[in-house]
Design an enzyme around this catalytic site. Structure first.
Site, PDB file in Angstrom:
ATOM      1  CE1 TYR A 168     122.488  62.708  59.698  1.00 42.62           C
ATOM      2  CE2 TYR A 168     120.566  62.565  61.121  1.00 42.62           C
ATOM      3  CZ  TYR A 168     121.385  63.296  60.293  1.00 42.62           C
ATOM      4  OH  TYR A 168     121.109  64.627  60.049  1.00 42.62           O
ATOM      5  CG  HIS A 208     123.658  68.394  59.745  1.00 44.03           C
ATOM      6  ND1 HIS A 208     123.272  69.093  60.858  1.00 44.03           N
ATOM      7  CD2 HIS A 208     122.846  67.307  59.708  1.00 44.03           C
ATOM      8  CE1 HIS A 208     122.274  68.467  61.465  1.00 44.03           C
ATOM      9  NE2 HIS A 208     121.996  67.369  60.785  1.00 44.03           N
ATOM     10  CG  HIS A 239     118.207  68.636  58.502  1.00 40.71           C
ATOM     11  ND1 HIS A 239     117.201  67.868  59.044  1.00 40.71           N
ATOM     12  CD2 HIS A 239     119.341  68.233  59.137  1.00 40.71           C
ATOM     13  CE1 HIS A 239     117.692  67.057  59.958  1.00 40.71           C
ATOM     14  NE2 HIS A 239     119.010  67.250  60.029  1.00 40.71           N
TER      15      HIS A 239
HETATM   16 FE   LIG Z   1     120.345  66.064  61.180  1.00 41.54          FE
END
Ligand SMILES: [Fe+2]
Length: 240
Positions: A110, A164, A162
């Site tokens: 991220y 979000h 995944h």
């Molecule tokens: Fe995450």
């Protein structure tokens, strides 16, 4: 005193029993500290909480839904089309819903200072997008398949790939948050966030489906993820 700020209080009812993850799940270490130790106190919503702050449709740009075109160059990784519908009770489509997503890049990183995972950032990928559902409750994003990443919850802990999701409702107080996973991911059975959803059938509703119809030749694989807010097929939601 702990305060219950759960959104959509009308959704937190008997038919969600076993559906949402508990506040405290021993194997998910972060919950041991943040789970309320006292019974929740429900604070009645006032007009302020229900009406503001709000967002305007004009602030949602169609380009916000294509995470592969938010920078000068193309992000690295496998392109994917992520689409689905937002449905209320009885399968009724919810139109005009603000759907937001955020995710790691293809390397599992991220672009946030708290993420110090030793994997490369991608200058062409921010990992955040949003869109509004159409009259049929449909949404559609173009993005990059996110990578798995380690998270130090326990020895050798890796999050399954995944994405979000947030459904905004009409104000902050009506926000719902969940995560979408990918079919066939071997990490799912080792993931406390996934496994702490009590109902095994409900868990599987967080796993997207490969979608041939939305797959674009030479371009991108399609995945489908429907979000159901109520009823027998309701999607598990995270605690705020
Ligand atoms: Fe995450």
């Amino acid at each position: 005193m702990s305060v219950d700020v759960r959104p959509f209080p009308e959704l937190v009812d008997a038919d969600r029993a076993g559906l949402d993850p508990p506040y405290d799940h021993f194997d998910y270490v972060g919950t041991r500290l943040r789970a309320p130790k006292e019974p929740l106190v429900i604070i009645p919503s006032t007009l302020t909480e229900l009406t503001g702050p709000a967002y305007g449709e004009s602030t949602v740009d169609p380009r916000d839904a294509d995470l592969t075109r938010q920078h000068a160059g193309q992000p690295l990784g496998e392109r994917m089309v992520l689409s689905g519908r937002v449905l209320g009770s009885d399968g009724k489509p919810l139109r005009g819903q603000l759907v937001e997503i955020w995710q790691a890049n293809a390397a599992g990183r991220y672009p946030h200072r708290a993420d110090q995972h030793d994997a490369p950032l991608d200058p062409n990928f921010s990992g955040a997008g949003r869109t509004l559902t159409d009259a049929e409750g449909r949404y559609r994003f173009v993005t990059i398949r996110p990578g798995e990443y380690p998270w130090r919850n326990h020895y050798n802990a890796w999050r399954p790939a995944h994405i979000h999701f947030s459904l905004f409702g009409q104000a902050f107080m009506t926000r719902l948050v969940t995560q979408m996973y990918f079919p066939g991911d071997p990490l799912l059975e080792y993931d406390p966030m996934y496994c702490c959803i009590p109902d095994q059938h409900a868990r599987k509703r967080l796993v997207s489906l490969f979608d041939w119809e939305s797959t674009i030749p030479e371009q991108a694989l399609g995945y489908r993820f429907d979000i159901v807010l109520r009823g027998r097929d309701a999607t598990p939601m995270e605690k705020p």
